[in-house]
Scaffold this motif. Sequence first.
Motif, PDB file in Angstrom:
ATOM      1  N   PRO A  72       0.839  -1.209   0.000  1.00 26.61           N
ATOM      2  CA  PRO A  72       0.000   0.000   0.000  1.00 26.61           C
ATOM      3  C   PRO A  72       0.870   1.253   0.000  1.00 26.61           C
ATOM      4  O   PRO A  72       1.786   1.371   0.823  1.00 26.61           O
ATOM      5  CB  PRO A  72      -0.811  -0.127   1.286  1.00 26.61           C
ATOM      6  CG  PRO A  72       0.021  -0.997   2.174  1.00 26.61           C
ATOM      7  CD  PRO A  72       0.748  -1.944   1.283  1.00 26.61           C
ATOM      8  N   PRO A  73       0.574   2.231  -0.857  1.00 27.62           N
ATOM      9  CA  PRO A  73       1.417   3.424  -0.932  1.00 27.62           C
ATOM     10  C   PRO A  73       1.006   4.550   0.005  1.00 27.62           C
ATOM     11  O   PRO A  73       1.790   5.472   0.239  1.00 27.62           O
ATOM     12  CB  PRO A  73       1.248   3.867  -2.390  1.00 27.62           C
ATOM     13  CG  PRO A  73      -0.144   3.442  -2.738  1.00 27.62           C
ATOM     14  CD  PRO A  73      -0.389   2.170  -1.964  1.00 27.62           C
ATOM     15  N   GLY A  74      -0.218   4.514   0.540  1.00 30.14           N
ATOM     16  CA  GLY A  74      -0.710   5.637   1.324  1.00 30.14           C
ATOM     17  C   GLY A  74      -1.008   5.283   2.769  1.00 30.14           C
ATOM     18  O   GLY A  74      -0.806   4.149   3.221  1.00 30.14           O
ATOM     19  N   ALA A  75      -1.532   6.272   3.502  1.00 28.52           N
ATOM     20  CA  ALA A  75      -1.863   6.062   4.906  1.00 28.52           C
ATOM     21  C   ALA A  75      -3.082   5.158   5.070  1.00 28.52           C
ATOM     22  O   ALA A  75      -3.167   4.401   6.040  1.00 28.52           O
ATOM     23  CB  ALA A  75      -2.112   7.413   5.575  1.00 28.52           C
ATOM     24  N   LEU A  76      -4.028   5.241   4.128  1.00 29.51           N
ATOM     25  CA  LEU A  76      -5.210   4.384   4.165  1.00 29.51           C
ATOM     26  C   LEU A  76      -5.035   3.205   3.215  1.00 29.51           C
ATOM     27  O   LEU A  76      -4.443   3.350   2.141  1.00 29.51           O
ATOM     28  CB  LEU A  76      -6.460   5.176   3.772  1.00 29.51           C
ATOM     29  CG  LEU A  76      -6.902   6.283   4.731  1.00 29.51           C
ATOM     30  CD1 LEU A  76      -8.145   6.988   4.190  1.00 29.51           C
ATOM     31  CD2 LEU A  76      -7.163   5.737   6.127  1.00 29.51           C
ATOM     32  N   LEU A  77      -5.569   2.056   3.589  1.00 31.67           N
ATOM     33  CA  LEU A  77      -5.433   0.842   2.800  1.00 31.67           C
ATOM     34  C   LEU A  77      -6.690   0.580   1.988  1.00 31.67           C
ATOM     35  O   LEU A  77      -7.811   0.797   2.468  1.00 31.67           O
ATOM     36  CB  LEU A  77      -5.175  -0.369   3.709  1.00 31.67           C
ATOM     37  CG  LEU A  77      -4.015  -0.277   4.708  1.00 31.67           C
ATOM     38  CD1 LEU A  77      -3.850  -1.621   5.415  1.00 31.67           C
ATOM     39  CD2 LEU A  77      -2.732   0.142   4.035  1.00 31.67           C
ATOM     40  N   ALA A 261      -8.399  10.790  -2.137  1.00 29.53           N
ATOM     41  CA  ALA A 261      -7.568   9.881  -2.928  1.00 29.53           C
ATOM     42  C   ALA A 261      -6.129   9.895  -2.455  1.00 29.53           C
ATOM     43  O   ALA A 261      -5.467   8.854  -2.396  1.00 29.53           O
ATOM     44  CB  ALA A 261      -7.655  10.247  -4.404  1.00 29.53           C
ATOM     45  N   ALA A 262      -5.620  11.070  -2.098  1.00 26.46           N
ATOM     46  CA  ALA A 262      -4.230  11.182  -1.660  1.00 26.46           C
ATOM     47  C   ALA A 262      -3.979  10.398  -0.371  1.00 26.46           C
ATOM     48  O   ALA A 262      -2.863   9.921  -0.137  1.00 26.46           O
ATOM     49  CB  ALA A 262      -3.859  12.650  -1.460  1.00 26.46           C
ATOM     50  N   ARG A 263      -5.000  10.240   0.462  1.00 28.65           N
ATOM     51  CA  ARG A 263      -4.830   9.454   1.687  1.00 28.65           C
ATOM     52  C   ARG A 263      -4.611   7.975   1.361  1.00 28.65           C
ATOM     53  O   ARG A 263      -3.982   7.254   2.138  1.00 28.65           O
ATOM     54  CB  ARG A 263      -6.040   9.635   2.589  1.00 28.65           C
ATOM     55  CG  ARG A 263      -6.244  11.065   3.079  1.00 28.65           C
ATOM     56  CD  ARG A 263      -7.528  11.197   3.874  1.00 28.65           C
ATOM     57  NE  ARG A 263      -7.481  10.471   5.126  1.00 28.65           N
ATOM     58  CZ  ARG A 263      -8.541  10.230   5.884  1.00 28.65           C
ATOM     59  NH1 ARG A 263      -9.737  10.622   5.496  1.00 28.65           N
ATOM     60  NH2 ARG A 263      -8.414   9.556   7.015  1.00 28.65           N
ATOM     61  N   PHE A 264      -5.126   7.534   0.228  1.00 28.07           N
ATOM     62  CA  PHE A 264      -4.925   6.150  -0.206  1.00 28.07           C
ATOM     63  C   PHE A 264      -3.673   5.989  -1.060  1.00 28.07           C
ATOM     64  O   PHE A 264      -2.953   4.999  -0.929  1.00 28.07           O
ATOM     65  CB  PHE A 264      -6.146   5.661  -0.996  1.00 28.07           C
ATOM     66  CG  PHE A 264      -7.352   5.358  -0.163  1.00 28.07           C
ATOM     67  CD1 PHE A 264      -7.526   4.113   0.414  1.00 28.07           C
ATOM     68  CD2 PHE A 264      -8.326   6.325   0.041  1.00 28.07           C
ATOM     69  CE1 PHE A 264      -8.641   3.825   1.182  1.00 28.07           C
ATOM     70  CE2 PHE A 264      -9.446   6.051   0.807  1.00 28.07           C
ATOM     71  CZ  PHE A 264      -9.607   4.807   1.382  1.00 28.07           C
ATOM     72  N   THR A 265      -3.432   6.942  -1.952  1.00 34.06           N
ATOM     73  CA  THR A 265      -2.342   6.792  -2.919  1.00 34.06           C
ATOM     74  C   THR A 265      -1.006   7.312  -2.416  1.00 34.06           C
ATOM     75  O   THR A 265       0.034   6.956  -2.957  1.00 34.06           O
ATOM     76  CB  THR A 265      -2.685   7.517  -4.221  1.00 34.06           C
ATOM     77  OG1 THR A 265      -2.774   8.934  -3.966  1.00 34.06           O
ATOM     78  CG2 THR A 265      -4.008   7.023  -4.802  1.00 34.06           C
TER      79      THR A 265
END
Length: 304
Positions: A72-77, A261-265
């Motif tokens: 996973p690249p971001g803080a959220l999965l 989206a940024a929180r995931f990516t």
Amino acid sequence: MRIMVCTERDVVTCTALNRLLPGLAGHTVMVAFLDPGPVDLSSGSPLRASDRVEREVFPQRVLDPLDRLPAPPGALLSFGHLLRRYGVPFHALDRADAGDLHRTAAAFAPDVILSLRFGRLFREPTLSLPPLGILNTHSGALPAYPGLSAHAHALLDGATGLTCTLHRVDAGIDTGPVVAERRLPFDRTRSILWHLPALYTLGAEMFLEALPGLAAGRLPAARPQERAARRYRSELSAEQALELERLGFRFVAGRDVDELAARFTGTATGGTSAACGIRTFDRAVPGPVPRTSAGAGALEGHRP
């Protein structure tokens, strides 16, 4: 303890699961979800356009591609990475088969069921199946706002904040005793969609607060609802949704989609809303979104 989480496959619930699943460590958990299916935009309601972003566009353009990454690249999965990190099986319910929910629950034999923005009513014999009952997260205060689109009805009535309620599920619709509620201030510079992940995350947190007692076999304390104060709300009509827009509310905004989206990516490129066909502060989401091969069926196939 055996915990079954019933939910839908959209960005709002995915965000809430990021808060919920780490707190369920040490318990046996399964997630049963409904794929929301295509959203009908024919009514012209801005609510439907927002629904399409959270249920179709965001999962297909953001979450599904992330599932295919090795890490996973971001803080959220995304859903797939939540499954792999926490070792929780995800089961896709058959939307066309109402009996699938009970068969799935009976096979898992949960001690308690959490309904997290789940789009299906619980009926017998499922209601009596878990010894500790079923708890539901509801997007409005009870008993004032039972039914659908509760948060939007509250805003239409002049509320300055949103309320998430955790209540026991009984044979009625949002009629069970209230366990807890939390209030989320409404930021008028943000869209309604921007608030929903935080609202349902409050629901996940209320369940986690009740978890120690549940694990000890105790039902959480709850207050009966005052039936005289109930006024069931149907889903927000197109006219009511347009009235909210006339009052200055936005159902979806490009910058909010990009921020989520940024929180995931892990990247703040600002391109997600453009890829989704959303102009900043614009509710329009034109054109069909093709289904991808990494949808609900593909997710169910993952096993840790």
